[in-house]
Enzyme design. Structure first.
Site, mmCIF file in Angstrom:
data_model
loop_
_atom_site.group_PDB
_atom_site.id
_atom_site.type_symbol
_atom_site.label_atom_id
_atom_site.label_comp_id
_atom_site.label_asym_id
_atom_site.label_seq_id
_atom_site.Cartn_x
_atom_site.Cartn_y
_atom_site.Cartn_z
ATOM 1 C CG LEU A 114 0.478 1.986 3.982
ATOM 2 C CD1 LEU A 114 -0.001 0.982 5.029
ATOM 3 C CD2 LEU A 114 -0.580 3.061 3.773
ATOM 4 C CB SER A 115 6.950 3.043 4.784
ATOM 5 O OG SER A 115 6.480 2.433 5.945
ATOM 6 C CB ALA A 171 -0.936 -0.014 1.209
ATOM 7 C CD GLU A 179 10.054 3.756 13.469
ATOM 8 O OE1 GLU A 179 9.954 2.742 12.769
ATOM 9 O OE2 GLU A 179 9.171 4.646 13.486
ATOM 10 C CB CYS A 225 13.094 -6.004 8.722
ATOM 11 S SG CYS A 225 14.042 -4.740 7.904
ATOM 12 C CG ASP A 272 17.230 -2.705 10.705
ATOM 13 O OD1 ASP A 272 16.848 -1.943 9.797
ATOM 14 O OD2 ASP A 272 16.457 -3.488 11.305
ATOM 15 C CG HIS A 283 14.058 1.276 10.532
ATOM 16 N ND1 HIS A 283 13.118 0.405 10.029
ATOM 17 C CD2 HIS A 283 13.382 2.135 11.321
ATOM 18 C CE1 HIS A 283 11.924 0.729 10.494
ATOM 19 N NE2 HIS A 283 12.056 1.778 11.271
ATOM 20 N N GLY A 287 9.867 7.383 2.659
ATOM 21 C CA GLY A 287 11.296 7.227 2.971
ATOM 22 C C GLY A 287 11.774 5.795 2.828
ATOM 23 C CG ASN A 288 10.297 1.114 3.011
ATOM 24 O OD1 ASN A 288 10.781 0.702 1.960
ATOM 25 N ND2 ASN A 288 9.795 0.325 3.940
ATOM 26 C CG ASN A 316 5.478 -3.604 1.823
ATOM 27 O OD1 ASN A 316 5.414 -2.556 1.192
ATOM 28 N ND2 ASN A 316 4.409 -4.274 2.200
HETATM 29 O O1 SUG Z 1 8.368 0.392 8.613
HETATM 30 N N1 SUG Z 1 7.510 -1.281 5.660
HETATM 31 C C1 SUG Z 1 8.222 -1.279 6.915
HETATM 32 C C2 SUG Z 1 9.526 -2.010 6.789
HETATM 33 C C3 SUG Z 1 10.198 -2.178 8.108
HETATM 34 C C4 SUG Z 1 11.586 -2.663 8.003
HETATM 35 N N2 SUG Z 1 12.126 -2.862 9.273
HETATM 36 C C5 SUG Z 1 13.425 -2.678 9.599
HETATM 37 N N3 SUG Z 1 14.240 -2.019 8.832
HETATM 38 N N4 SUG Z 1 13.814 -3.086 10.745
HETATM 39 C C6 SUG Z 1 8.443 0.154 7.402
HETATM 40 O O2 SUG Z 1 8.716 1.021 6.581
HETATM 41 C C7 SUG Z 1 5.580 -0.890 4.208
HETATM 42 C C8 SUG Z 1 4.085 -1.127 4.253
HETATM 43 C C9 SUG Z 1 3.424 -0.730 2.984
HETATM 44 O O3 SUG Z 1 3.880 0.178 2.305
HETATM 45 O O4 SUG Z 1 2.378 -1.376 2.649
HETATM 46 C C10 SUG Z 1 6.223 -0.926 5.591
HETATM 47 O O5 SUG Z 1 5.581 -0.621 6.572
#
Ligand code: SUG
Length: 422
Positions: free
Chosen positions: A20-21, A18, A170, A355, A240, A238, A23-24, A349
């Site tokens: 939702l994050s 989706a 986090e 993670c 990690d 993050h 920066g990811n 994701n």
């Molecule tokens: O928080 N992705 C998570 C990934 C977490 C990774 N964790 C570590 N690095 N420890 C986040 O960004 C994506 C969900 C979405 O887009 O549907 C998400 O939440």
């Protein structure tokens, strides 16, 4: 016997893409993609089996109840759970996606753990993370805290609720621990981000300080280090994603920290035998490190005392990373093996092998056995996933009430199998 136990998040039946994050980068790139929840959960279980097969102790945490009707009610939708779900899905698909996320699979964000050897009262302290910077993750901590309180109910543990939301936390994703042996006192490193960059900084320094205080850590064995803004801007949401520690080894990208020289000096002072393996940008660019998740690997001490990396297959598929790993394993350094696992559904994701796991140093005999894995239980969980988990979720499915009925049934079957009510 005290040992490191990896608690992986069992990937929930609502796993979807989706975006939702912020920066990811992987999450953004997979906006609108069709997810495969059944394959995702089986990939996660295969990773757990692999790590067990290395001779290590493996646990798991259960997926949270999704869609989260409590959250939707708080957002003004009324009626039975089914009505709340149908109304929210129709009225505000983006908001509804927040309620549906399976993001609790990434248990490195569930909590921060300080083993008993590091704390003033000799208990293993576990603080649920508030994850307050991302809406879909900020609704995890209540259920996560309840589950951690159940799994770690023994007085050997002190389980804390999440910090106030004003200070983003986090969990273990921004925390590293170095030690001569898992059960010996360690040096804990808290890594935080500073605002002002392209993307939200998720870990607040004050949150890290609060965790260190409530866990009763010795100030002279605790380090606070800032992430480099450059790394956050490049997609290291993050720490990690760009660094991992285990035993006396810290394995990090050259551009991971704002002041790597200060971190090295602090570490050398507090732990003279620490081994800092710094990967130069000339060997692996930050972009390659982030897309391959080289550092989001599990760095494990095996029963024979050697160290191995468990990496995502994407690392093997990235030429610079593959070449670098070959030199690491062939050299005389502490890391002597690299194994690759397929966790592609989670990777898409932004969640790699590291993670997906929360490390707890403890005596497995003091952990609620329902949360520990063995081969027979892994067999049963795989059969259950094959039977109940949806095969795929496309964006158009998100408004289908039958999907959410199936997701609820799947989780109920899992809780019944494990014998837990949450
Ligand atoms: O928080 N992705 C998570 C990934 C977490 C990774 N964790 C570590 N690095 N420890 C986040 O960004 C994506 C969900 C979405 O887009 O549907 C998400 O939440």
């Amino acid at each position: 016997m005290i040992r490191e136990i990896n608690f992986d998040g069992l990937i929930g039946p609502s796993h979807n893409y989706a975006a939702l994050s912020l920066g990811n980068l992987a999450s953004a790139r997979h906006a609108g993609a069709t997810s495969l929840p059944r394959a995702a959960a089986l990939q996660g279980l295969a990773k757990m089996r692999f790590v067990m097969g290395l001779g290590l102790c493996q646990g798991f945490l259960l997926p949270l109840d999704r869609p989260d009707a409590h959250f939707l009610r708080a957002m003004g939708f009324a009626g039975s759970d089914e009505a709340v779900i149908a109304r929210a899905a129709a009225a505000d698909p983006r908001l509804f996606a927040i309620a549906c996320s399976a993001s609790s699979m990434w248990t490195a964000n569930a909590a921060t753990v300080s083993p008993a050897a590091d704390t003033a009262d000799g208990r293993c302290h576990i603080s649920a993370a508030n994850l307050s910077r991302m809406a879909h993750r900020s609704i995890e901590h209540g259920q996560t805290h309840a589950q951690l309180s159940l799994a770690f109910a023994d007085p050997a543990f002190a389980v804390h609720a999440a910090l106030p939301a004003a200070f983003g936390d986090e969990g273990a994703a921004n925390h590293m621990r170095l030690c001569s042996a898992h059960d010996a006192p360690g040096v804990e490193i808290f890594v935080y981000g500073e605002e002002g960059g392209r993307f939200p900084a998720r870990q607040h320094r004050k949150a890290s300080e609060a965790i260190a205080r409530r866990h009763g850590l010795a100030p002279d064995r605790t380090i606070f280090a800032a992430q480099s803004q450059y790394a956050i801007d490049a997609g290291a949401f993050h720490n990690d994603v760009v660094a991992v520690a285990n035993g006396h080894v810290l394995f990090a990208h050259e551009q991971a920290f704002a002041d790597a020289a200060a971190l090295k000096a602090d570490l050398a002072r507090l732990m003279p035998d620490a081994h800092y393996i710094e990967v130069p940008a000339s060997a692996v660019s930050l972009a390659d490190a982030i897309s391959s998740y080289l550092f989001n690997s599990q760095l494990l001490t095996l029963p024979d005392g050697s160290m191995a990396l468990v990496l995502p297959t994407e690392a093997e598929e990235t030429p610079s990373v593959k070449a670098y790993l070959a030199t690491v394993v062939a050299g005389n350094g502490p890391i002597s093996a690299a194994h690759f696992v397929d966790v592609r559904e989670s990777m898409q994701n932004g969640g790699g092998p590291a993670c997906l796991r929360l490390r707890v140093v403890a005596d497995p005999g003091q952990v609620d056995a329902r949360f520990l894995l063995d081969d027979a239980k892994a067999d049963r969980l795989e059969r259950l996933v094959e039977r109940w988990w949806p095969e795929c979720i496309a964006p158009a499915d998100m408004a289908n009430p039958d999907l959410w009925a199936q997701v609820k049934t799947a989780r109920a079957a899992l809780l019944a199998e494990v014998g837990v009510s949450l």
